[in-house]
Design an enzyme around this catalytic site. Sequence first.
Site, PDB file in Angstrom:
ATOM      1  N   GLU A 146      26.561  35.844  59.755  1.00  0.00           N
ATOM      2  CA  GLU A 146      27.298  36.462  59.915  1.00  0.00           C
ATOM      3  C   GLU A 146      27.983  38.005  59.997  1.00  0.00           C
ATOM      4  O   GLU A 146      28.891  38.375  59.391  1.00  0.00           O
ATOM      5  CB  GLU A 146      29.088  35.641  59.930  1.00  0.00           C
ATOM      6  CG  GLU A 146      28.989  34.122  60.613  1.00  0.00           C
ATOM      7  CD  GLU A 146      29.952  33.477  60.841  1.00  0.00           C
ATOM      8  OE1 GLU A 146      30.232  32.719  61.242  1.00  0.00           O
ATOM      9  OE2 GLU A 146      30.675  33.610  59.833  1.00  0.00           O
ATOM     10  N   GLU A 304      26.411  27.669  65.538  1.00  0.00           N
ATOM     11  CA  GLU A 304      27.956  26.747  64.307  1.00  0.00           C
ATOM     12  C   GLU A 304      28.301  26.657  65.570  1.00  0.00           C
ATOM     13  O   GLU A 304      28.734  27.343  66.649  1.00  0.00           O
ATOM     14  CB  GLU A 304      28.576  27.404  63.341  1.00  0.00           C
ATOM     15  CG  GLU A 304      26.965  27.838  62.130  1.00  0.00           C
ATOM     16  CD  GLU A 304      28.138  28.423  61.200  1.00  0.00           C
ATOM     17  OE1 GLU A 304      29.687  28.797  61.218  1.00  0.00           O
ATOM     18  OE2 GLU A 304      27.213  29.196  60.640  1.00  0.00           O
ATOM     19  N   HIS A 355      37.672  21.555  56.486  1.00  0.00           N
ATOM     20  CA  HIS A 355      36.863  22.342  57.323  1.00  0.00           C
ATOM     21  C   HIS A 355      35.712  21.117  58.538  1.00  0.00           C
ATOM     22  O   HIS A 355      35.622  20.303  56.847  1.00  0.00           O
ATOM     23  CB  HIS A 355      35.543  23.223  57.595  1.00  0.00           C
ATOM     24  CG  HIS A 355      35.106  24.410  58.797  1.00  0.00           C
ATOM     25  ND1 HIS A 355      34.325  23.638  59.777  1.00  0.00           N
ATOM     26  CD2 HIS A 355      35.785  25.506  59.314  1.00  0.00           C
ATOM     27  CE1 HIS A 355      34.200  24.146  60.521  1.00  0.00           C
ATOM     28  NE2 HIS A 355      34.656  25.383  60.135  1.00  0.00           N
TER      29      HIS A 355
END
Length: 670
Positions: A146, A304, A355
């Site tokens: 990312e 993802e 998460h």
Amino acid sequence: MNDKIRYGGDYNPEQWPKEVWDDDHRLFTRADVDTLTVGVFSWSLTQPAEDCYDFAVLDAILDRAAAEGRRVCLATGTAALPPWAARAHPEVNRTDFEGRRHRYGQRHNFCPSSPAYRRLATALAGRVAERYAAHPALLAWHINNEYGGACYCDLCADAFRAWLRDTYGDLDALNDAWCTTFWSHRYTDFAEIEPPSALTEHWRGPDHTAFQGLTLDYLRFTTDALLGCFRAEKDAIRRHDQETPVTTNFMGMYRPLDYHRWAPHLDFASWDSYPPLDAPPTWAALAHDLMRGLKDGSPFWLMEQTPSTTACRDVNPLRRPGELRLATFQAVAHGADAALYFQLRAARGACEKYHGAVIGHAGRGDTRVFNEVAAIGQELQRLGSATLGARTPARTALVFDWDSWWALETSDGPSRYVRYQDTVHAYYRAAREAGADVDVVAQTADLTPYDVVLAPLLHLVKGDLATRLEAVAARGGTVLSTFLSGRVDAYGRAFLADVPGPLGDLMGVRVDEWDSRPPDVVQPVLLGESSTSARLVFEIVLPCGAEPVATYGADFYAGTPAVTRHPYGERGGEGWYVATALDQPGVDGVVRRVLARHGLLGRYAGTPAVETAHRTAPDGTRLLFLLNHGRETARLTAHRGATDLLTGERVEERAPFTLGPYGVAVLRLQ
């Protein structure tokens, strides 16, 4: 060769004792997980000191994956600095927009112009590649993670000046491009140029600058600087492995980096899908199509998505039963050859401990989320290779342009409330809900395959794009553009021509002035026999061959065109111009008229909750994806002779053909 869509996700077994690994792999087998992304944040583990590498844990992770018959997407581990690197080489730490040199912490924490970072990162990538290039578990290389953020340190300032020398050659060209005679900013030495930080040109934050040319170029420089880091690591890998594909995970419609500049350097595109909480289904679809478009329509990887919930937002809702399946098959419908999750097992501590994960902290295999993941895995097994390598036969293109995004939103006026992403999505949404397949393309893309080209907010026009758009209409196609298009050149300078600049001949209009109002001011627009509304910007259009399609209903420009249609060429082509920010029903109405004249309205255009997507497999097999995003059962027209590949049933055997809430069908058409 793959025989099915890759299925799995981020796995960080280094966070747990090895006895946990046995339970993990047992559950992975139950869920048909075949692909693991490993080593993403492993730098401090594999290189505990500058002169020391330790691959024992990575060896064990890859060996265990191979023993279980699983493949790995192996990261280089360079996404976050280890503490020792920041201490030994303080210049690797970023300097922020406010001019503060950061101390060690967080992630995305490296300066892309730091020679020490480049040296250490490429050395690590090379050592990892040397060790694992021939490993039987290796499937793909995953560089960094990312990429994002910017640095404003002295190293970046020097690198920026070098980038400018390469780009412009001399200061005369740069001064002309940036219009530096404004406010006495003419440069006489490259050393005088500073990055556009809070200490220099910016007066209202990073999004507003006195000199748009400078800010545009710093955004381009930052894109290229981070790309340079990626390319350096890829080169290090290629010295040991010439064949295994290399990627990095993008973030969809991510404003800071122009992914079109990166695309030629990727072996395949991949991205992480975390759409805004209130986003309609077309938001993620637009990002999927953008990622597919980076490699000229080739399939991408969904690297993802959360199996249940995120953790980084103020509120993190849970995905309802069926939503994960729907999101997964939406990605496949738009071109994904892999569907991976973050994360496979929940972290015990730090910021992502809450998460969502396939396997929770208790390690159970009887939770709703795990069972849903396992059920999707079984469906992907049944689907097999049917969709692998398939392409989208779109006849509609939407131009997505980072330069226009940057140029529009860094300029003062006419309205800071106009958001590029929102406007582009509105036109994409209209086309998709009307049943059209859409390719999302760069300004430089080949437009010859398309009957319809949507180019909303094409603020910055560069190269020969205007000529290629005219060619679309000249052969009988339709081009649609909107307000604030055709305003500036590649340097952010206003065209010395009537608005919309190089698009004027195609659109058949002239705009001398424009009105801007606060977001709560709504102006009526008369569209045929109906009315709609508009906000923010109201261009006052003088037709130069164009015909009014809709008119303003208020203010001194009442009765003047708000939407125009311009016949172009001898083969029935048209240029459509929308001079204001219509509400979604207004955009829908205009786009449907454009699509209808080319026979591109889908058979389910009257059922907006049902998303359709077509793909054509390498052997010519035609596939139709049907996805019901609604909470009510949809009754659909049967496709005679079609077979649902998820159930094996022939559609004509169903009477009637229905799709339940959050339902999915993948039809193989005759």
